[in-house]
Design a protein around this motif. Sequence first.
Motif, short mmCIF file in Angstrom:
data_model
loop_
_atom_site.label_atom_id
_atom_site.label_comp_id
_atom_site.label_asym_id
_atom_site.label_seq_id
_atom_site.Cartn_x
_atom_site.Cartn_y
_atom_site.Cartn_z
N MET A 196 2.20 8.20 -1.19
CA MET A 196 2.25 7.77 -2.58
C MET A 196 2.76 6.33 -2.64
SD MET A 196 1.63 8.00 -5.68
CE MET A 196 1.18 9.60 -6.31
N ASN A 197 3.62 5.95 -1.67
CA ASN A 197 4.07 4.54 -1.67
C ASN A 197 2.86 3.61 -1.64
OD1 ASN A 197 6.01 2.37 -1.51
ND2 ASN A 197 5.39 2.14 0.63
N LYS A 198 1.88 3.92 -0.79
CA LYS A 198 0.71 3.04 -0.70
C LYS A 198 -0.08 3.12 -2.00
CE LYS A 198 1.27 1.35 2.37
NZ LYS A 198 2.13 0.16 2.57
N VAL A 225 8.35 -8.88 -4.20
CA VAL A 225 9.32 -8.68 -3.10
C VAL A 225 8.76 -7.65 -2.12
CG1 VAL A 225 11.61 -7.73 -2.54
CG2 VAL A 225 11.35 -9.36 -4.42
N ASP A 226 8.01 -6.68 -2.62
CA ASP A 226 7.40 -5.67 -1.75
C ASP A 226 6.66 -6.38 -0.61
OD1 ASP A 226 6.58 -3.20 -0.89
OD2 ASP A 226 5.75 -2.57 -2.83
N SER A 227 6.82 -5.91 0.63
CA SER A 227 6.36 -6.69 1.78
C SER A 227 4.84 -6.96 1.74
CB SER A 227 6.73 -5.99 3.08
OG SER A 227 6.07 -4.74 3.17
N GLU A 228 4.05 -5.95 1.33
CA GLU A 228 2.59 -6.12 1.30
C GLU A 228 2.18 -7.16 0.27
OE1 GLU A 228 4.25 -3.35 1.11
OE2 GLU A 228 3.69 -2.18 2.86
N HIS A 229 2.84 -7.13 -0.89
CA HIS A 229 2.46 -8.02 -1.99
C HIS A 229 2.95 -9.43 -1.73
CE1 HIS A 229 2.36 -3.87 -3.01
NE2 HIS A 229 1.39 -4.15 -3.86
N ASN A 273 11.06 -3.46 -7.62
CA ASN A 273 11.00 -2.21 -8.39
C ASN A 273 9.55 -1.88 -8.83
OD1 ASN A 273 11.90 -1.47 -11.80
ND2 ASN A 273 11.93 -0.02 -10.10
N LYS A 274 8.76 -1.35 -7.86
CA LYS A 274 7.32 -1.17 -8.10
C LYS A 274 7.02 -0.15 -9.19
CE LYS A 274 7.23 -0.07 -3.69
NZ LYS A 274 6.72 0.05 -2.32
N GLU A 275 7.94 0.83 -9.40
CA GLU A 275 7.68 1.86 -10.41
C GLU A 275 7.50 1.23 -11.81
OE1 GLU A 275 10.28 1.93 -8.30
OE2 GLU A 275 10.11 3.73 -7.05
N LEU A 287 1.21 3.65 -5.01
CA LEU A 287 1.93 2.81 -5.98
C LEU A 287 1.64 1.34 -5.69
CD1 LEU A 287 5.46 4.59 -6.01
CD2 LEU A 287 3.55 4.96 -7.60
N GLU A 288 1.53 1.02 -4.41
CA GLU A 288 1.31 -0.39 -4.02
C GLU A 288 -0.11 -0.87 -4.37
OE1 GLU A 288 2.51 -0.72 0.08
OE2 GLU A 288 4.63 -0.77 -0.48
N VAL A 289 -1.10 0.04 -4.29
CA VAL A 289 -2.46 -0.32 -4.70
C VAL A 289 -2.44 -0.69 -6.20
CG1 VAL A 289 -4.75 0.66 -5.16
CG2 VAL A 289 -3.67 0.99 -2.92
MN LIG Z 1 5.76 -2.01 0.68
#
Ligand SMILES: [Mn+2]
Length: 381
Positions: free
Chosen positions: A212-214, A145-149, A120-122, A216-218
Amino acid sequence: MKKISLLGATGSIGIQTVDILRNNKDNFQLVALSSGKNIEKTREIIDDLQPELVSVQQEQDAIQLQKEYPHIHFTFGTKGLVEVATHPDSTVLVNAVLGSVGLESTLAAIRMGKTIAIANKETLVTAGHLVMAEARKYNVAILPVDSEHSAIFQSMNGENPKQIERLILTASGGSFRDKTREQLKDVTVKDALNHPNWSMGAKITIDSATMMNKGLEVIEAHVLFNMPFEKIDVLLHKESIIHSLVEYHDTSVIAQLGTPDMRVPIQYALSYPDRLPLVGGNRLNLAQIGQLHFKEVDFDRFRALKLAYDAGRAGGSVLTAMNAANEAAVALFLEEKITFLQIEEIIEQVMNDHQNILMPDLETILHVDSETRKTVANMVK
Ligand SMILES: [Mn+2]
Ligand SMILES: NC(=O)C1=CN([C@@H]2O[C@H](COP(=O)(O)OP(=O)(O)OC[C@H]3O[C@@H](n4cnc5c(N)ncnc54)[C@H](OP(=O)(O)O)[C@@H]3O)[C@@H](O)[C@H]2O)C=CC1
Ligand SMILES: CC(=O)[C@@H](O)[C@H](O)COP(=O)(O)O
C-alpha cells in the motif's frame, strides 16, 4: 538562515530532520515543533534545539512540560499542530507527522505562504486536490521528502514536464517480497516490521509490506507532478539504490541513485535549490554492489497496490476512505487484532461499500475519514 516548523519531530523522519538541523545550525533554525506522546524524546529535542513553540498530543503533557520549560510556549492537539505549522517566524514547514491528521495544518501553513517539505503522504492522498489548489492560489512550493518523489523531482530538474513519457517508481517489495500469498496467511507483526532496506516508523513499514505504501506513492506522484495514472509505473527493485526514474519522449531515462538514507531527500527539500554536504552520509559504491535487480509487479500478488490504482483512477472521496481504512487496519494489525491479509480485505470492503463523491471539500473529507475509521472498528468487533 531558514526558520523551520517541524511536525512529527519525534518520529523516524522527524528525528532525522532534527539531526540535519543540528548539523547545519548556520543554515537552519528550528522555531516550532510538534510531537505526539513521546515526551522523553520531546525533552531531548527541546534541550538540543531550543524551539520557541512546542505542541504535544495530550493536554496533560503540555501542562507538565510548561512547568519544566517556562520560557517556551506549549500547546496540544490538532489546534497545536496548526499553531506550529503557522508559527509567524517560520518560512518552511517540514510535515513529518503520521497520517491524515496532518491535513489541516498543511492547508493552514500554505495559506500563510510557507514552503512545504512534505513527508506526510497520507495528506496528499486524502486531499491532494485541495492541497495543490491552495498551493497554486498562494504560490507556495510543495517539496517532496518521500525518497521516490524526491528522486523524480531531482530527475525533472531543468526539464520540460510536457516531454515526460512516464514516471517509474521503484519498490523494494517490502518484508515479504519473496513470499507467496499462501505464505502471507500467518505472518507476524515482528516479521512484517523487518524491512529489508529501510529503518522507518511502524505504519509505513507495514504499508511497505502490503505494498500500500507504493499505492499511496503512485497517488502522491499523480498529485505532486500532475501526471495521469497511465503514465505512472511501479518497478520492483530490491536494493533500493535507484530511488525512481523519469522517462522522456526521446527515450532517455533520468534517475536519482544513492545509498538508502532518508536524510538525503529530507536535506534536499530543506536546502533546495542548493545541495549541502551530508554529515555522516555513505557514498554509493556501485562496483562493490555489483548487481542491481528489477522485476515487473504482479498485481494479483500485491493486491493493495491494485486497490490504490483503482482509487486513484476513480478520484474523489474514495481516496479518503481507502487511506482511512488503511490507517485503521494497519493500527489493528500492529495491535495483533487482525491478520496481515485482513488489512487489504478491509480496505477492499470499505472501497466497495463507499458512495464516491467527486471533488470533496474539506468538511466531506474529514467526515469520510472519521466515519471510515468507525466502520473499520465495527468490522472487527
Ligand atoms: Mn517512499
Ligand atoms: N520513515 C520514513 O523513512 C519515511 C516516512 N514517510 C512518511 O512520513 C510520515 C512519518 O513517518 P514516520 O516518521 O515513519 O512515522 P513515525 O511513526 O516514526 O512518527 C510519526 C510522528 O508523528 C507523531 N504523531 C503520530 N500521531 C500523531 C497525532 N495523532 N498527533 C500528533 N502527532 C502524532 C509521532 O509522535 P510520537 O512518536 O511522539 O507519539 C511522531 O512524531 C508518514 O506519512 C510516512 O508515510 C515517507 C517516506 C519515508
Ligand atoms: C524511504 C521511503 O521513501 C519509503 O517510502 C520506502 O520507499 C519504502 O520502501 P518500499 O515501499 O519501496 O518498500
